[in-house]
Write a protein that holds these residues in place. Structure first.
Motif, PDB file in Angstrom:
ATOM      1  N   SER A 198      36.882  11.512  46.765  1.00  0.00           N
ATOM      2  CA  SER A 198      38.288  11.907  46.631  1.00  0.00           C
ATOM      3  C   SER A 198      39.180  10.866  47.294  1.00  0.00           C
ATOM      4  O   SER A 198      38.736  10.073  48.150  1.00  0.00           O
ATOM      5  CB  SER A 198      38.510  13.284  47.259  1.00  0.00           C
ATOM      6  OG  SER A 198      38.202  13.251  48.647  1.00  0.00           O
ATOM      7  N   LEU A 199      40.456  10.866  46.911  1.00  0.00           N
ATOM      8  CA  LEU A 199      41.413   9.885  47.411  1.00  0.00           C
ATOM      9  C   LEU A 199      42.542  10.580  48.160  1.00  0.00           C
ATOM     10  O   LEU A 199      42.924  11.699  47.808  1.00  0.00           O
ATOM     11  CB  LEU A 199      42.015   9.078  46.253  1.00  0.00           C
ATOM     12  CG  LEU A 199      41.063   8.346  45.317  1.00  0.00           C
ATOM     13  CD1 LEU A 199      41.856   7.699  44.187  1.00  0.00           C
ATOM     14  CD2 LEU A 199      40.243   7.303  46.060  1.00  0.00           C
ATOM     15  N   VAL A 200      43.069   9.905  49.164  1.00  0.00           N
ATOM     16  CA  VAL A 200      44.319  10.329  49.790  1.00  0.00           C
ATOM     17  C   VAL A 200      45.396   9.360  49.316  1.00  0.00           C
ATOM     18  O   VAL A 200      45.285   8.149  49.512  1.00  0.00           O
ATOM     19  CB  VAL A 200      44.241  10.311  51.327  1.00  0.00           C
ATOM     20  CG1 VAL A 200      45.597  10.666  51.929  1.00  0.00           C
ATOM     21  CG2 VAL A 200      43.179  11.286  51.817  1.00  0.00           C
ATOM     22  N   LEU A 201      46.425   9.895  48.647  1.00  0.00           N
ATOM     23  CA  LEU A 201      47.532   9.086  48.142  1.00  0.00           C
ATOM     24  C   LEU A 201      48.722   9.236  49.072  1.00  0.00           C
ATOM     25  O   LEU A 201      49.007  10.331  49.561  1.00  0.00           O
ATOM     26  CB  LEU A 201      47.908   9.516  46.729  1.00  0.00           C
ATOM     27  CG  LEU A 201      46.782   9.448  45.685  1.00  0.00           C
ATOM     28  CD1 LEU A 201      47.305   9.919  44.330  1.00  0.00           C
ATOM     29  CD2 LEU A 201      46.206   8.055  45.576  1.00  0.00           C
ATOM     30  N   SER A 202      49.416   8.133  49.320  1.00  0.00           N
ATOM     31  CA  SER A 202      50.538   8.143  50.250  1.00  0.00           C
ATOM     32  C   SER A 202      51.622   9.102  49.783  1.00  0.00           C
ATOM     33  O   SER A 202      51.746   9.393  48.578  1.00  0.00           O
ATOM     34  CB  SER A 202      51.111   6.735  50.385  1.00  0.00           C
ATOM     35  OG  SER A 202      51.604   6.274  49.133  1.00  0.00           O
ATOM     36  N   PRO A 203      52.418   9.649  50.716  1.00  0.00           N
ATOM     37  CA  PRO A 203      53.480  10.594  50.352  1.00  0.00           C
ATOM     38  C   PRO A 203      54.420  10.010  49.299  1.00  0.00           C
ATOM     39  O   PRO A 203      54.732   8.812  49.318  1.00  0.00           O
ATOM     40  CB  PRO A 203      54.211  10.835  51.678  1.00  0.00           C
ATOM     41  CG  PRO A 203      53.180  10.552  52.722  1.00  0.00           C
ATOM     42  CD  PRO A 203      52.351   9.427  52.173  1.00  0.00           C
ATOM     43  N   ILE A 204      54.871  10.869  48.376  1.00  0.00           N
ATOM     44  CA  ILE A 204      55.746  10.446  47.279  1.00  0.00           C
ATOM     45  C   ILE A 204      57.184  10.406  47.767  1.00  0.00           C
ATOM     46  O   ILE A 204      57.703  11.394  48.299  1.00  0.00           O
ATOM     47  CB  ILE A 204      55.623  11.400  46.080  1.00  0.00           C
ATOM     48  CG1 ILE A 204      54.153  11.599  45.701  1.00  0.00           C
ATOM     49  CG2 ILE A 204      56.422  10.874  44.903  1.00  0.00           C
ATOM     50  CD1 ILE A 204      53.423  10.340  45.365  1.00  0.00           C
ATOM     51  N   ALA A 205      57.849   9.256  47.599  1.00  0.00           N
ATOM     52  CA  ALA A 205      59.241   9.116  48.045  1.00  0.00           C
ATOM     53  C   ALA A 205      60.210   9.672  47.008  1.00  0.00           C
ATOM     54  O   ALA A 205      61.170  10.356  47.335  1.00  0.00           O
ATOM     55  CB  ALA A 205      59.556   7.660  48.342  1.00  0.00           C
ATOM     56  N   ASN A 206      59.980   9.385  45.747  1.00  0.00           N
ATOM     57  CA  ASN A 206      60.857   9.879  44.691  1.00  0.00           C
ATOM     58  C   ASN A 206      60.109   9.846  43.366  1.00  0.00           C
ATOM     59  O   ASN A 206      58.982   9.347  43.285  1.00  0.00           O
ATOM     60  CB  ASN A 206      62.152   9.058  44.615  1.00  0.00           C
ATOM     61  CG  ASN A 206      61.874   7.572  44.494  1.00  0.00           C
ATOM     62  OD1 ASN A 206      61.253   7.130  43.530  1.00  0.00           O
ATOM     63  ND2 ASN A 206      62.300   6.796  45.480  1.00  0.00           N
ATOM     64  N   TYR A 207      60.733  10.360  42.331  1.00  0.00           N
ATOM     65  CA  TYR A 207      60.118  10.366  41.013  1.00  0.00           C
ATOM     66  C   TYR A 207      61.218  10.374  39.961  1.00  0.00           C
ATOM     67  O   TYR A 207      62.389  10.604  40.264  1.00  0.00           O
ATOM     68  CB  TYR A 207      59.209  11.584  40.842  1.00  0.00           C
ATOM     69  CG  TYR A 207      59.944  12.899  40.739  1.00  0.00           C
ATOM     70  CD1 TYR A 207      60.236  13.468  39.503  1.00  0.00           C
ATOM     71  CD2 TYR A 207      60.342  13.583  41.893  1.00  0.00           C
ATOM     72  CE1 TYR A 207      60.907  14.671  39.416  1.00  0.00           C
ATOM     73  CE2 TYR A 207      61.005  14.791  41.809  1.00  0.00           C
ATOM     74  CZ  TYR A 207      61.287  15.328  40.571  1.00  0.00           C
ATOM     75  OH  TYR A 207      61.947  16.519  40.482  1.00  0.00           O
ATOM     76  N   ARG A 208      60.820  10.104  38.742  1.00  0.00           N
ATOM     77  CA  ARG A 208      61.771  10.178  37.631  1.00  0.00           C
ATOM     78  C   ARG A 208      61.106  10.938  36.489  1.00  0.00           C
ATOM     79  O   ARG A 208      59.892  10.914  36.327  1.00  0.00           O
ATOM     80  CB  ARG A 208      62.193   8.786  37.172  1.00  0.00           C
ATOM     81  CG  ARG A 208      61.065   7.899  36.661  1.00  0.00           C
ATOM     82  CD  ARG A 208      61.582   6.519  36.277  1.00  0.00           C
ATOM     83  NE  ARG A 208      60.501   5.636  35.858  1.00  0.00           N
ATOM     84  CZ  ARG A 208      60.002   5.600  34.624  1.00  0.00           C
ATOM     85  NH1 ARG A 208      60.507   6.399  33.691  1.00  0.00           N
ATOM     86  NH2 ARG A 208      59.018   4.781  34.312  1.00  0.00           N
ATOM     87  N   VAL A 209      61.932  11.606  35.708  1.00  0.00           N
ATOM     88  CA  VAL A 209      61.441  12.375  34.569  1.00  0.00           C
ATOM     89  C   VAL A 209      61.997  11.737  33.307  1.00  0.00           C
ATOM     90  O   VAL A 209      63.194  11.476  33.211  1.00  0.00           O
ATOM     91  CB  VAL A 209      61.877  13.851  34.652  1.00  0.00           C
ATOM     92  CG1 VAL A 209      61.379  14.619  33.436  1.00  0.00           C
ATOM     93  CG2 VAL A 209      61.350  14.482  35.932  1.00  0.00           C
TER      94      VAL A 209
END
Length: 209
Positions: free
Chosen positions: A107-118
């Protein structure tokens, strides 16, 4: 200091603070909530892989071992990834990085998400000339609402959730995609669901003629 000068400085400072706060609020979008069990697609320079959210930790989001053709793909710590998550409004895209990798279950740990777009992924036109055309959805009956090079909308009684891989069969030809959204009230009189999918590979133009 004269009262007028003090008043002027106060107004300028207040205006600057208001401007900075407004810019910060606009730029700092709240990250999309990645629910446990949610299926996601990880895009890297080496390819696109399926995974699902396992949990959240202070270091970031824990996802299952990325798979390609049911085989584990070892993404290394420090590698940048793009996470794609289907939403009712379209496709949410966010940037992250592999923080660490488990040596036991991969399994992987992914860094916290700062922002996103839809964004709406429909980059090619759709035709409704095939509406009501019989199809098979994962081997079960359905019918089309619209169909195009990059995706389709169809009705079915097959249980499909956003993020699921779907096989659509039309005229003895299979098209694979993943569900962007499911409307449980849009199936019409014969089916129970209306599903929007994005195809994994563009449909040849010759097939649409």
């Amino acid at each position: 200091m004269p009262t007028i000068a003090l008043f002027f400085i106060t107004v300028v400072v207040s205006a600057c603070l208001t401007y900075c706060l407004t810019r910060y609020r606009k730029s700092a979008k709240c990250p999309i909530l990645l629910n446990e069990g949610q299926k996601v697609r990880l895009l890297t320079p080496s390819g696109a892989y399926w995974s699902h959210v396992q949990s959240h930790s202070p270091k970031g989001t824990v996802v299952s071992a990325p798979l390609y053709n049911n085989s584990f793909v070892p993404l290394r710590p420090g590698q940048s990834v793009v996470i794609q998550v289907p939403m009712q409004q379209g496709l949410a895209t966010m940037h992250s990085e592999v923080v660490s990798r488990s040596v036991t279950d991969h399994s992987l740990v992914l860094s916290p998400i700062a922002n996103y777009r839809v964004s709406e992924r429909r980059v090619a036109g759709r035709t409704r000339l095939l509406e009501m055309k019989p199809i098979l959805v994962n081997g079960f009956p359905g019918d089309l609402v619209d169909f195009g090079q990059t995706g389709s909308r169809f009705r079915t009684s097959v249980s499909v959730a956003a993020g699921d891989r779907v096989r659509l069969t039309m005229d003895d030809q299979d098209f694979y995609g993943w569900a962007l959204g499911v409307d449980d009230s849009g199936g019409g009189p014969h089916f129970t669901h209306e599903v929007r999918v994005q195809f994994e590979d563009p449909v040849p133009l010759a097939f649409l003629r």
